[in-house]
Design a protein around this motif. Structure first.
Motif, PDB file in Angstrom:
ATOM      1  N   CYS A 115      23.177  17.122 -12.422  1.00 12.07           N
ATOM      2  CA  CYS A 115      21.703  16.688 -13.648  1.00 12.07           C
ATOM      3  C   CYS A 115      20.994  16.810 -12.808  1.00 12.07           C
ATOM      4  CB  CYS A 115      21.911  14.825 -13.267  1.00 12.07           C
ATOM      5  SG  CYS A 115      21.855  14.250 -11.719  1.00 12.07           S
ATOM      6  N   LEU A 116      21.249  17.725 -11.667  1.00  9.86           N
ATOM      7  CA  LEU A 116      19.843  18.634 -11.213  1.00  9.86           C
ATOM      8  C   LEU A 116      19.228  19.574 -12.013  1.00  9.86           C
ATOM      9  CD1 LEU A 116      18.520  18.716  -8.592  1.00  9.86           C
ATOM     10  CD2 LEU A 116      19.943  20.261  -7.438  1.00  9.86           C
ATOM     11  N   PHE A 117      19.489  20.773 -12.771  1.00 12.20           N
ATOM     12  CA  PHE A 117      18.745  21.737 -13.488  1.00 12.20           C
ATOM     13  C   PHE A 117      19.808  21.728 -14.902  1.00 12.20           C
ATOM     14  CE2 PHE A 117      19.980  23.978  -9.275  1.00 12.20           C
ATOM     15  CZ  PHE A 117      18.772  23.724  -9.030  1.00 12.20           C
ATOM     16  N   MET A 118      19.171  19.923 -14.994  1.00 12.34           N
ATOM     17  CA  MET A 118      19.831  19.811 -16.570  1.00 12.34           C
ATOM     18  C   MET A 118      18.284  19.747 -17.349  1.00 12.34           C
ATOM     19  SD  MET A 118      22.618  18.823 -18.501  1.00 12.34           S
ATOM     20  CE  MET A 118      23.141  17.921 -19.920  1.00 12.34           C
ATOM     21  N   ALA A 119      18.176  20.357 -18.673  1.00 18.18           N
ATOM     22  CA  ALA A 119      16.707  19.839 -19.178  1.00 18.18           C
ATOM     23  C   ALA A 119      17.151  18.497 -19.869  1.00 18.18           C
ATOM     24  CB  ALA A 119      17.239  20.913 -20.175  1.00 18.18           C
ATOM     25  N   CYS A 120      15.855  18.039 -20.008  1.00 18.63           N
ATOM     26  CA  CYS A 120      15.807  16.704 -20.637  1.00 18.63           C
ATOM     27  C   CYS A 120      15.661  16.241 -22.105  1.00 18.63           C
ATOM     28  CB  CYS A 120      14.413  16.307 -20.407  1.00 18.63           C
ATOM     29  SG  CYS A 120      13.691  16.275 -18.230  1.00 18.63           S
TER      30      CYS A 120
ATOM     31  N   GLY B 170      21.611  28.842 -10.782  1.00 19.69           N
ATOM     32  CA  GLY B 170      21.556  30.330 -10.138  1.00 19.69           C
ATOM     33  C   GLY B 170      21.228  31.667 -11.428  1.00 19.69           C
ATOM     34  N   GLY B 171      20.621  30.706 -12.445  1.00 23.49           N
ATOM     35  CA  GLY B 171      20.177  31.977 -12.929  1.00 23.49           C
ATOM     36  C   GLY B 171      18.009  31.493 -13.492  1.00 23.49           C
ATOM     37  N   SER B 172      17.884  33.081 -13.039  1.00 22.47           N
ATOM     38  CA  SER B 172      16.268  33.366 -12.771  1.00 22.47           C
ATOM     39  C   SER B 172      16.066  34.759 -13.841  1.00 22.47           C
ATOM     40  CB  SER B 172      15.850  33.121 -12.213  1.00 22.47           C
ATOM     41  OG  SER B 172      15.602  33.697 -11.059  1.00 22.47           O
ATOM     42  N   ASP B 173      15.169  35.023 -13.124  1.00 27.19           N
ATOM     43  CA  ASP B 173      15.183  36.223 -13.971  1.00 27.19           C
ATOM     44  C   ASP B 173      15.114  37.546 -12.681  1.00 27.19           C
ATOM     45  OD1 ASP B 173      12.593  35.825 -11.721  1.00 27.19           O
ATOM     46  OD2 ASP B 173      11.040  36.402 -12.483  1.00 27.19           O
ATOM     47  N   ARG B 174      15.747  36.966 -11.287  1.00 26.91           N
ATOM     48  CA  ARG B 174      16.717  38.049 -10.806  1.00 26.91           C
ATOM     49  C   ARG B 174      17.791  39.086 -11.664  1.00 26.91           C
ATOM     50  NH1 ARG B 174      15.215  37.296  -5.560  1.00 26.91           N
ATOM     51  NH2 ARG B 174      13.927  34.951  -4.775  1.00 26.91           N
ATOM     52  N   GLY B 175      17.873  40.448 -11.205  1.00 26.33           N
ATOM     53  CA  GLY B 175      18.686  41.061 -11.288  1.00 26.33           C
ATOM     54  C   GLY B 175      20.048  41.124 -10.934  1.00 26.33           C
TER      55      GLY B 175
ATOM     56  N   PHE C 160      27.434  36.291   0.013  1.00 26.36           N
ATOM     57  CA  PHE C 160      27.785  35.114   0.741  1.00 26.36           C
ATOM     58  C   PHE C 160      26.496  34.206   1.270  1.00 26.36           C
ATOM     59  CE2 PHE C 160      30.602  38.918   1.474  1.00 26.36           C
ATOM     60  CZ  PHE C 160      31.280  38.073   0.877  1.00 26.36           C
ATOM     61  N   SER C 161      26.700  33.143   1.511  1.00 29.97           N
ATOM     62  CA  SER C 161      25.175  32.325   1.405  1.00 29.97           C
ATOM     63  C   SER C 161      25.168  32.464   2.743  1.00 29.97           C
ATOM     64  CB  SER C 161      26.180  30.520   1.825  1.00 29.97           C
ATOM     65  OG  SER C 161      25.196  29.458   1.411  1.00 29.97           O
ATOM     66  N   PRO C 162      23.835  32.102   3.548  1.00 26.06           N
ATOM     67  CA  PRO C 162      23.018  31.291   2.593  1.00 26.06           C
ATOM     68  C   PRO C 162      22.668  32.658   1.215  1.00 26.06           C
ATOM     69  CG  PRO C 162      21.810  32.277   4.646  1.00 26.06           C
ATOM     70  CD  PRO C 162      23.338  32.022   4.180  1.00 26.06           C
ATOM     71  N   TYR C 163      22.143  31.977  -0.310  1.00 21.10           N
ATOM     72  CA  TYR C 163      21.916  33.118  -1.367  1.00 21.10           C
ATOM     73  C   TYR C 163      20.695  33.285  -1.161  1.00 21.10           C
ATOM     74  CZ  TYR C 163      25.940  31.356  -1.853  1.00 21.10           C
ATOM     75  OH  TYR C 163      28.258  30.913  -1.750  1.00 21.10           O
ATOM     76  N   ASN C 164      20.222  33.761  -1.938  1.00 17.57           N
ATOM     77  CA  ASN C 164      18.791  35.080  -2.368  1.00 17.57           C
ATOM     78  C   ASN C 164      18.123  34.322  -4.040  1.00 17.57           C
ATOM     79  OD1 ASN C 164      18.871  35.725   0.012  1.00 17.57           O
ATOM     80  ND2 ASN C 164      19.750  37.558  -0.068  1.00 17.57           N
ATOM     81  N   ILE C 165      19.270  33.627  -3.880  1.00 15.66           N
ATOM     82  CA  ILE C 165      18.593  33.816  -5.980  1.00 15.66           C
ATOM     83  C   ILE C 165      17.771  32.381  -6.488  1.00 15.66           C
ATOM     84  CG2 ILE C 165      20.706  35.365  -7.198  1.00 15.66           C
ATOM     85  CD1 ILE C 165      22.399  32.992  -7.177  1.00 15.66           C
ATOM     86  N   ASP C 166      18.329  32.129  -7.464  1.00 14.72           N
ATOM     87  CA  ASP C 166      17.391  30.752  -7.745  1.00 14.72           C
ATOM     88  C   ASP C 166      18.322  29.578  -8.482  1.00 14.72           C
ATOM     89  OD1 ASP C 166      13.986  32.295  -7.259  1.00 14.72           O
ATOM     90  OD2 ASP C 166      14.738  33.004  -8.657  1.00 14.72           O
ATOM     91  N   PHE C 167      17.634  28.815  -8.632  1.00 12.43           N
ATOM     92  CA  PHE C 167      18.332  26.955  -8.639  1.00 12.43           C
ATOM     93  C   PHE C 167      19.720  27.497  -8.410  1.00 12.43           C
ATOM     94  CE2 PHE C 167      15.178  29.063 -12.381  1.00 12.43           C
ATOM     95  CZ  PHE C 167      14.104  27.189 -12.074  1.00 12.43           C
ATOM     96  N   ILE C 168      19.990  27.773  -7.476  1.00 12.72           N
ATOM     97  CA  ILE C 168      21.033  26.969  -6.406  1.00 12.72           C
ATOM     98  C   ILE C 168      20.794  26.364  -5.116  1.00 12.72           C
ATOM     99  CG2 ILE C 168      21.301  29.681  -5.155  1.00 12.72           C
ATOM    100  CD1 ILE C 168      24.673  28.885  -6.575  1.00 12.72           C
ATOM    101  N   GLU C 169      21.549  25.249  -4.401  1.00 14.82           N
ATOM    102  CA  GLU C 169      21.445  25.555  -3.434  1.00 14.82           C
ATOM    103  C   GLU C 169      22.246  25.964  -2.117  1.00 14.82           C
ATOM    104  OE1 GLU C 169      21.964  21.150  -2.911  1.00 14.82           O
ATOM    105  OE2 GLU C 169      20.186  20.447  -4.207  1.00 14.82           O
TER     106      GLU C 169
ATOM    107  N   ARG D 262      31.315  30.617  -5.560  1.00 11.93           N
ATOM    108  CA  ARG D 262      30.676  29.028  -5.862  1.00 11.93           C
ATOM    109  C   ARG D 262      30.277  28.736  -7.555  1.00 11.93           C
ATOM    110  NH1 ARG D 262      26.246  26.501  -3.341  1.00 11.93           N
ATOM    111  NH2 ARG D 262      25.360  24.791  -5.295  1.00 11.93           N
ATOM    112  N   LEU D 263      29.775  29.722  -7.896  1.00  9.74           N
ATOM    113  CA  LEU D 263      29.149  30.207  -9.705  1.00  9.74           C
ATOM    114  C   LEU D 263      30.364  29.274 -10.302  1.00  9.74           C
ATOM    115  CD1 LEU D 263      27.386  33.136  -9.964  1.00  9.74           C
ATOM    116  CD2 LEU D 263      26.431  30.740  -9.842  1.00  9.74           C
TER     117      LEU D 263
END
Length: 474
Positions: free
Chosen positions: A5-10, A152-157, A165-174, A185-186
């Motif tokens: 539910c963390l990144f689930m749209a309402c 893990g999805g944003s504007d990052r390419g 390797f964790s720790p990651y540099n992308i968004d929307f992921i712990e 992980r994905l």
């Protein structure tokens, strides 16, 4: 692991759509046309995908709609060719040394506008739950473009330095445990989604960041490939390790589908967003690689599996493109709201009949993309993978047009997939026929063509650089 539910749209939970298949779209980043065993590689090991290819239809003449990441993905998700949305490249359109650019390029649109009716939005109109695990790259947040659930999805390419390797540099992921591999992980997140939503009709988009740079594989797999002999420009153990991890994780997805008994009603599409980087992995006999509109930059692997609808062990030699995904899916799912216009061709009829289909493909790139490796790119000149121009394919004929100098190249792909024999002077009538089609298409699309001269261009400087590069070639 992150809870669902963390990144689930309402939005309300979708209800199953009678007779509509679950859809899984796997879009690997920068995977070359021949980077898989079933596509002809003798170096990379892809046992899961090799087996998967026998369970469905392999498209041997599949194309990305653009030669690099963002425009190809924008085309696929919108169903519209580049002039319709203006996403021509990643970031700035003025790439490369300004002293070597003769024209002022067309301004690039960085993201797909939210006003575009996307493939996920169309699927939501058909009652689908939508999810994305990995690289989005065509907007800051896929929630505004039709994705209910995002990891893990944003504007990052790209995952960035040491980013696999964790720790990651992308968004929307712990972050996971230190050293966790991003591709693993994905996949684990996608498997959790499948388990939690097995009774819901879903669209699962799996755009792995792999095999994009930085080239980082698991140490154990790198060691495995160090002692393996390379072949035909494919010989890099770190890259082979990334391909092997990708294949292993797709195997995990396929096993999960079988375990959950979803196979009969799940349509899986596997492809790449553009050609591979030639300095990393060559796609011989295809010329050049990512960023070029020679075949090595736009030809991609493509396999589709849908039991009972797509015959097993089938080869389709028709020229298709990722622009075709949207109209094909739309025809099958029958949404309440259809896209007002799409540039691709539905492939539904080809699932049963792979007879030759005559069609024209168009590519428009009115911007610059600098060289990746001046000595290995194998492009028209060593300073740019692509200078501004347009390309079209009609049957087995392919025409390149370059806006800087008006030059054209004509190739007959049936006997010259490597685009080495320019036939522009041998078949002037055929060249004129294709050129007239190309101009008509550009006019109809209102495709912008750069015409303003670049005041910073320095012909003497360019000659000096070209001379130095030529002298450095082996």
């Amino acid at each position: 692991m992150i809870t669902g539910c963390l990144f689930m749209a309402c939005t309300p939970r979708s209800k199953p759509v009678p007779s509509s298949p679950n859809i899984i779209l796997i879009n690997v980043d920068d995977l070359g046309w021949k980077d898989l065993g079933f596509m002809g590689s003798n170096y990379y090991e892809t046992p899961n995908l090799d087996a998967f290819s026998k369970e469905g239809m392999v498209f041997t003449n599949a194309y990305a709609s653009a030669a690099n990441c963002a425009p190809s993905r924008a085309c696929m998700i919108s169903g519209l060719n580049t002039p319709e949305h203006g996403v021509y490249t990643v970031g700035s359109s003025a790439r490369g040394d300004q002293r070597t650019r003769k024209l002022v390029p067309i301004r690039n649109t960085k993201y797909l506008k939210d006003s575009v009716y996307t493939l996920p939005e169309m699927l939501k109109s058909a009652g689908y739950l939508t999810a994305s695990f990995g690289k989005w790259h065509i907007g800051t947040n896929p929630a505004s473009q039709g994705i209910d659930y995002n990891i893990g999805g944003s504007d990052r390419g790209a995952p960035g330095k040491k980013g696999y390797f964790s720790p990651y540099n992308i968004d929307f992921i712990e972050d996971g445990p230190e050293g966790e591999y991003l591709t693993d992980r994905l996949t684990s997140e996608a498997i959790t989604f499948l388990e939690e939503n097995r009774d819901t009709t879903f669209f699962l988009y799996l755009p792995y960041y792999t095999v994009h740079t930085p080239i980082m594989g698991k140490p154990g797999l790198i060691e495995k490939f160090k002692d393996k002999k390379g072949n035909d420009g494919q010989n890099r153990p770190e890259y082979a390790a990334m391909v092997a991890s990708m294949d292993e994780n797709i195997g995990r997805i396929l096993k999960t589908i079988d375990r959950l008994k979803l196979g009969r009603n799940t349509w899986i599409i596997f492809t790449s967003d553009n050609g591979g980087i030639r300095a990393v992995s060559e796609q011989n006999p295809l010329r050049a690689g990512k960023g070029s509109y020679y075949e090595g930059g736009i030809r991609v692997p493509l396999v589709m599996r849908w039991p009972g609808h797509i015959p097993e062990s089938t080869v389709n030699t028709n020229r298709v493109t990722n622009l075709d995904f949207y109209p094909t899916i739309q025809e099958i799912v029958g949404p309440q709201q259809k896209a007002p216009h799409l540039d691709g061709l539905s492939l539904v009829s080809q699932f049963k009949d792979t007879t030759r289909v005559n069609r024209d493909l168009f590519f428009h790139f009115p911007v610059y993309l600098q060289a990746y490796d001046k000595t290995k790119d194998d492009g028209r000149d060593p300073l740019f993978r692509t200078r501004p121009g347009s390309v079209m394919i009609s049957g087995d004929w392919k025409l390149h047009e370059y806006f800087e100098d008006g030059a054209r190249e004509l190739y007959y792909l049936k006997t010259d997939t490597g685009e080495r024999n320019n036939l522009i002077d041998t078949y002037p009538e055929k060249a004129r026929e294709l050129y007239d089609k190309l101009v008509k298409w550009r006019t109809g699309k209102k495709a912008p063509v750069p015409q303003k001269k670049n005041p910073e261009y320095d012909a003497r400087f360019e000659r000096e650089i070209l001379s130095k590069v030529a002298g450095a070639k082996p």
